[in-house]
Design an enzyme around this catalytic site. Structure first.
Site, PDB file in Angstrom:
ATOM      1  CG  ASP A 175      -1.899   1.125   1.353  1.00 55.00           C
ATOM      2  OD1 ASP A 175      -2.784   0.754   0.563  1.00 55.00           O
ATOM      3  OD2 ASP A 175      -1.861   1.942   2.065  1.00 55.00           O
ATOM      4  CD  GLU A 222      -2.201   2.365  -3.490  1.00 52.30           C
ATOM      5  OE1 GLU A 222      -3.139   2.866  -3.539  1.00 52.30           O
ATOM      6  OE2 GLU A 222      -1.626   2.512  -2.397  1.00 52.30           O
TER       7      GLU A 222
HETATM    8  C1  NOJ Z   1      -4.510   2.879  -1.023  1.00 50.17           C
HETATM    9  C2  NOJ Z   1      -5.735   1.893  -0.487  1.00 50.17           C
HETATM   10  O1  NOJ Z   1      -5.950   1.135  -1.803  1.00 50.17           O
HETATM   11  C3  NOJ Z   1      -6.875   2.758   0.038  1.00 50.17           C
HETATM   12  O2  NOJ Z   1      -8.019   2.085  -0.183  1.00 50.17           O
HETATM   13  C4  NOJ Z   1      -6.509   3.387   1.272  1.00 50.17           C
HETATM   14  O3  NOJ Z   1      -7.425   4.035   1.720  1.00 50.17           O
HETATM   15  C5  NOJ Z   1      -5.204   4.271   1.213  1.00 50.17           C
HETATM   16  N1  NOJ Z   1      -4.196   3.425   0.371  1.00 50.17           N
HETATM   17  C6  NOJ Z   1      -4.697   4.527   2.485  1.00 50.17           C
HETATM   18  O4  NOJ Z   1      -4.197   3.397   3.006  1.00 50.17           O
END
Ligand code: NOJ
Length: 440
Positions: A175, A222
């Site tokens: 993440d 991500e």
């Molecule tokens: C990316 C995640 O996919 C999302 O759902 C989340 O709110 C943010 N990162 C913060 O962790």
């Protein structure tokens, strides 16, 4: 997959690990190689699991560590890898570290800069009454950012990833992978809050750890950075998420250059990654296809025939559109809320598998049971494409000349053609109806 909405095994309206287990046969039948589970850790759920209170346990809503072990083993028997969603940028404010190890977080005596929270759009610094100092949170105030300059924080996460790799977890979705390291001097500007080169040292170390396992677990980031910034992350991460592709319109002239850019720049030892939906973005059947199943199939064709890895979000395979969630039913802290793309997976037309789901089930005319029995359904289309993509293997991508609106490419000796328009078109003497695809 978004565990909370995938399949509920105990009738409490919340998807869980037992539910995933009960659908492993379906995932195997579909041809899935790996499943990325949304965060499974204990969490106060301010941000639905992306505020972790314990990285080594399972949220009771989803089951137990034994359930996760059993799921890993049963998935493995079917040739399916399980990947966890690791959230290293921040914890929950309820993680014991926040009280017991404040040195793990980013603090300042005053508001030091102009950094803003992605959720509140206000200052990313909140005053902590106990410590009489401000702490940093790129997201909600309940999600304090860890200080990744701290060797102790790095050691903690090295232990955490070993813990999961030892249990058979075969991959991690990381993440906010671009956000861990902040400017040491806390200078103004979002460029000093995220996307700093030093973060690659963290992943270099994680790759060393991963290399000790056979097969080596996959690290997928991500990476919310412009495409030109992706190649750098790909030096350390196996897979980098390309959000420019998801954000582009479903047009040949928009998507093709993005693919060509990846093909030209990604390090040669890496495989491209394509996706059109996830739990943070409107589903492709709505965003790209406006509900039109022909368009959804065209998009799925592209995802599944490009070179590399395709990520399908649950429901993509049945062209599931976004759900309708009223303001009263909304559960998400983001603005606009992300509930529409998080509504439960419809398994049957009657929807009896969901009793009082945590988000409304909504429209069930597109559901797995009906489509599995229908040779002309989107699900059948996707399943057979997944089979055919195996034959394409890792063969190279090359754009082929085509008329406007049509996208044609070679994958080794095979030819893929998709008409991304409402008009009749042709390619190589073959006719293509609106949104029709060809693979030969
Ligand atoms: C990316 C995640 O996919 C999302 O759902 C989340 O709110 C943010 N990162 C913060 O962790």
């Amino acid at each position: 997959m978004y565990v909370r909405s995938f399949c509920d095994s105990d009738g409490d309206g919340i998807g869980d690990l037992g539910g995933v287990r009960s659908r492993l046969d379906y995932l195997q039948w579909l041809g899935v190689d790996a499943v990325w589970l949304s965060p499974t850790f204990p969490s106060p759920n301010v941000d639905w699991g992306y505020d972790v209170a314990d990285y080594l346990r399972v949220h009771p809503d989803y089951g137990t560590l034994d359930d996760l072990d059993a799921l890993i083993a049963e998935a493995h028997e079917r040739g399916i890898e399980l990947w966890l969603d690791l959230v290293p940028n921040h914890t929950s404010i309820r993680h014991p570290w926040f009280r017991e190890k404040p040195e793990y977080y980013v603090w300042s005596d005053n508001v030091p800069n102009d950094w803003r929270s992605l959720f509140t759009r206000e200052s990313a610094w909140t005053f902590d009454d106990g410590r009489r100092r401000y702490y940093l949170h790129q997201f909600a105030p309940e999600q304090p950012d860890l200080d990744w300059w701290s060797p102790a924080v790095r050691r903690e996460f090295e232990q955490i990833i070993r813990f999961w790799f030892d249990r058979g977890i075969a991959g991690l979705r990381i993440d906010v992978a671009h956000g861990l390291i902040k400017d040491r001097e806390l200078r103004d500007g979002v460029g000093h809050m995220r996307d700093r080169p030093e973060v690659l040292d963290v992943y270099e170390r994680w790759q060393e750890i991963a290399a000790g396992y056979e097969p080596k677990p996959t690290l997928m980031g991500e990476t919310y950075v412009p495409p030109a910034g992706l190649w750098r992350y790909a030096t350390q991460l196996d897979l980098v998420q390309n959000f420019a592709f998801l954000r582009a319109p479903l047009r040949a002239e928009s998507l093709r250059p993005l693919v060509e850019q990846v093909e030209a720049n990604l390090p040669s030892n890496r495989s491209p990654l394509w996706f059109g939906s996830n739990h943070d973005h409107s589903r492709l059947a709505t965003r790209w296809a406006g509900g039109d199943e022909r368009k959804a199939r065209a998009a799925l064709f592209v995802l599944l025939t490009l070179r590399g890895t395709a990520l399908l979000y649950q429901g993509d395979e049945i062209a599931l559109a976004d759900g309708v969630v009223t303001t009263e039913q909304s559960t998400d802290l983001a603005d606009p809320p992300r509930d529409p793309e998080r509504t439960p997976m419809p398994w049957t037309a009657g929807g009896e598998e969901w009793l009082n789901p945590w988000l409304p089930l909504g429209e069930t005319s597109r559901n797995v049971e009906s489509q599995a029995a229908d040779p002309d359904s989107t699900l059948t289309f996707v399943r057979s494409l997944i089979r055919r993509r195996r034959e394409l293997g890792a063969s190279s991508y090359a754009t082929l000349p085509s008329e406007r609106g049509v996208w044609a490419y070679a994958r080794g000796a095979a030819t893929c053609v998709v008409n991304l328009t409402d008009r009749e078109a042709s390619y190589d003497g073959r006719h293509l109806g609106p949104w029709e695809t060809l693979l030969y």
